[in-house]
Design an enzyme around this catalytic site. Structure first.
Site, PDB file in Angstrom:
ATOM      1  N   GLY A   1      34.210  40.476  37.560  1.00  0.00           N
ATOM      2  CA  GLY A   1      34.406  41.907  37.800  1.00  0.00           C
ATOM      3  C   GLY A   1      35.318  42.537  36.764  1.00  0.00           C
ATOM      4  O   GLY A   1      35.730  41.891  35.795  1.00  0.00           O
TER       5      GLY A   1
ATOM      6  N   LYS B   1      41.669  45.437  53.422  1.00  0.00           N
ATOM      7  CA  LYS B   1      42.787  45.229  52.490  1.00  0.00           C
ATOM      8  C   LYS B   1      44.119  45.213  53.240  1.00  0.00           C
ATOM      9  O   LYS B   1      44.966  44.345  53.014  1.00  0.00           O
ATOM     10  CB  LYS B   1      42.789  46.327  51.411  1.00  0.00           C
ATOM     11  CG  LYS B   1      41.682  46.187  50.382  1.00  0.00           C
ATOM     12  CD  LYS B   1      41.897  44.980  49.477  1.00  0.00           C
ATOM     13  CE  LYS B   1      40.870  44.831  48.390  1.00  0.00           C
ATOM     14  NZ  LYS B   1      40.983  43.579  47.629  1.00  0.00           N
TER      15      LYS B   1
ATOM     16  N   ILE C   1      32.737  32.786  47.819  1.00  0.00           N
ATOM     17  CA  ILE C   1      34.047  32.382  48.334  1.00  0.00           C
ATOM     18  C   ILE C   1      33.948  31.928  49.792  1.00  0.00           C
ATOM     19  O   ILE C   1      34.887  31.361  50.338  1.00  0.00           O
ATOM     20  CB  ILE C   1      35.105  33.516  48.211  1.00  0.00           C
ATOM     21  CG1 ILE C   1      34.595  34.817  48.830  1.00  0.00           C
ATOM     22  CG2 ILE C   1      35.512  33.713  46.769  1.00  0.00           C
ATOM     23  CD1 ILE C   1      35.649  35.910  48.940  1.00  0.00           C
TER      24      ILE C   1
ATOM     25  N   GLY D   1      36.056  36.258  41.872  1.00  0.00           N
ATOM     26  CA  GLY D   1      35.513  37.561  41.462  1.00  0.00           C
ATOM     27  C   GLY D   1      35.758  37.790  39.982  1.00  0.00           C
ATOM     28  O   GLY D   1      35.955  38.918  39.533  1.00  0.00           O
TER      29      GLY D   1
ATOM     30  N   ASP E   1      32.695  33.020  40.866  1.00  0.00           N
ATOM     31  CA  ASP E   1      32.062  34.332  41.026  1.00  0.00           C
ATOM     32  C   ASP E   1      30.645  34.102  41.552  1.00  0.00           C
ATOM     33  O   ASP E   1      30.040  33.075  41.263  1.00  0.00           O
ATOM     34  CB  ASP E   1      32.027  35.079  39.684  1.00  0.00           C
ATOM     35  CG  ASP E   1      31.776  36.581  39.866  1.00  0.00           C
ATOM     36  OD1 ASP E   1      32.716  37.363  39.662  1.00  0.00           O
ATOM     37  OD2 ASP E   1      30.636  36.970  40.229  1.00  0.00           O
TER      38      ASP E   1
ATOM     39  N   TYR F   1      36.699  48.847  53.955  1.00  0.00           N
ATOM     40  CA  TYR F   1      37.408  48.224  52.830  1.00  0.00           C
ATOM     41  C   TYR F   1      38.925  48.388  52.985  1.00  0.00           C
ATOM     42  O   TYR F   1      39.688  47.434  52.795  1.00  0.00           O
ATOM     43  CB  TYR F   1      36.907  48.890  51.543  1.00  0.00           C
ATOM     44  CG  TYR F   1      37.618  48.510  50.271  1.00  0.00           C
ATOM     45  CD1 TYR F   1      37.354  47.312  49.632  1.00  0.00           C
ATOM     46  CD2 TYR F   1      38.528  49.386  49.680  1.00  0.00           C
ATOM     47  CE1 TYR F   1      37.988  46.988  48.438  1.00  0.00           C
ATOM     48  CE2 TYR F   1      39.158  49.078  48.489  1.00  0.00           C
ATOM     49  CZ  TYR F   1      38.892  47.862  47.871  1.00  0.00           C
ATOM     50  OH  TYR F   1      39.521  47.551  46.693  1.00  0.00           O
TER      51      TYR F   1
HETATM   52  N1  SER Z   1      38.818  51.438  43.283  1.00  0.00           N
HETATM   53  C1  SER Z   1      38.567  50.976  44.609  1.00  0.00           C
HETATM   54  C2  SER Z   1      37.448  51.677  45.239  1.00  0.00           C
HETATM   55  O1  SER Z   1      37.189  52.790  44.838  1.00  0.00           O
HETATM   56  C3  SER Z   1      39.773  51.188  45.462  1.00  0.00           C
HETATM   57  O2  SER Z   1      40.539  50.054  45.468  1.00  0.00           O
HETATM   58  O3  SER Z   1      36.857  51.166  46.142  1.00  0.00           O
END
Ligand code: SER
Length: 342
Positions: free
Chosen positions: A13, A158, A55, A10, A35, A154
């Protein structure tokens, strides 16, 4: 002969941008990147080798494995929180299966060169999930163990990958006769919202802060997608990059946990608006809360307790709210957009 290198996924980014620049300017290590998109030419020039691809592409990872002795991985590739809500199964593939691929890759690298591979992983405040605003107000600075009940795909990804990393580190340690040899040395931070002067994020939910600042500097109107009283922790990008590098080089025996909270300042959206308007008095900023995105940031803590990171590996952000604006964001952003206008 394979040469020792750092692998950054990545890499194109926001974090990758700062990390590539800092590592290569220090001249200490060569960087190989992966990437889905080609790197900007200014970044591409700094790296030893750039791989463009996913990936999830196992043959591509095998190729990197055969060509490079990777001793450190910064696994940054991910779909951020807002984007992941639109495509949750894709998010799971990239964020979870992708991380599994990189952990397995690192295990095989470690076995092949007989030393641990340091695997640095950015988790997020999204790993938290506070049930409502009253609980958020009462919780104050949350500890790593508290409210581990994320509300987004997300955040779930994580939190689970923190555990997956811990599994790799522990499982292979137990299997190995020599505990330090040939294993994944997994280390992880839970980042707050990151604000860069150089790049603008996409697909995240903490994006309102950087978007507001960059729009004002460009002279563009901005409708903020959260309420003025919304409060979460943030950090200036140079401190985020410095934290990843400090954690990567910390002595293993100093680390008492897998995932470390990090914070630097935690302004409300109104407080961000106030400093932005003071810097750019004509800025046309309005409030237009988006129900879903507001719900996401309302579930994130107003502040985090990062004393473990400070104690174990000396985390000490250089930028508080004032300094981040006065000494980093404003000068660099003004300069950047002035150059673009010329
Ligand atoms: N900055 C990220 C998001 O807003 C949070 O890890 O998704």
């Amino acid at each position: 002969m394979r040469k020792p290198v750092v692998l950054i996924t990545g890499a194109g980014g926001e974090i990758g941008h700062g990390l590539i620049t800092t590592i290569t300017e220090s001249g200490r290590q060569s960087v190989v990147t992966l990437d889905v998109n080609p790197l900007e030419p200014s970044l591409a020039r700094m790296v030893q080798r750039e791989f463009t691809g996913s990936i999830l592409d196992t043959p591509l990872l095998e190729r990197i494995l055969s060509e490079f002795e990777v001793d450190t991985v910064f696994h940054l590739a991910a779909l951020l929180s807002t984007r992941s809500e639109f495509t949750p199964t894709t998010a799971h593939q990239v964020n979870v299966e992708g991380t599994l691929h990189l952990l397995e890759f690192s295990q095989r690298e470690a076995e092949s060169h007989g030393r641990p591979v340091v695997f640095v992983y950015p988790s997020s405040i999204a790993a938290y999930g506070l049930p409502d605003l009253a609980a958020k107000a009462a919780a104050g600075r949350v500890l790593e163990e508290e409210y581990a009940t994320p509300t987004t795909m997300y955040g779930c990804n994580k939190l689970y990958c923190e555990q997956l990393g811990r599994y790799y580190a522990r499982h292979y340690k137990q299997l190995s006769a020599e505990p330090q040899a040939g294993r994944v040395d997994f280390r992880c931070v839970r980042f707050p919202g990151l604000i860069s002067a150089i790049t603008v994020p996409s697909g995240g939910t903490s994006d309102y802060a950087p978007e507001m600042i960059h729009a004002a500097a460009k002279g563009e109107p901005y409708a903020c997608f959260v309420r003025p009283d919304t409060r979460i922790p943030f950090m200036a990008m140079p401190d985020g990059v410095a934290a990843l590098l400090a954690l990567a080089s910390a002595p293993r025996e100093a680390l008492t946990r897998t995932a470390y909270n990090l914070g630097a300042f935690n302004p409300s959206a109104q407080e961000i608006y106030d400093v932005v308007r003071a810097a750019f008095p004509g800025a046309a900023i309005t409030w237009k809360a988006d129900v879903k995105r507001q719900g996401i940031v309302d579930s994130w803590p107003a502040d985090v307790d990062d004393s473990a990171a400070r104690r174990d590996w000396g985390f000490a952000p250089a930028y508080d709210f004032r300094r981040a604006f006065d000494e980093y964001l404003m000068p660099m952003i003004r300069d950047r957009y002035a150059k673009e206008r010329r």
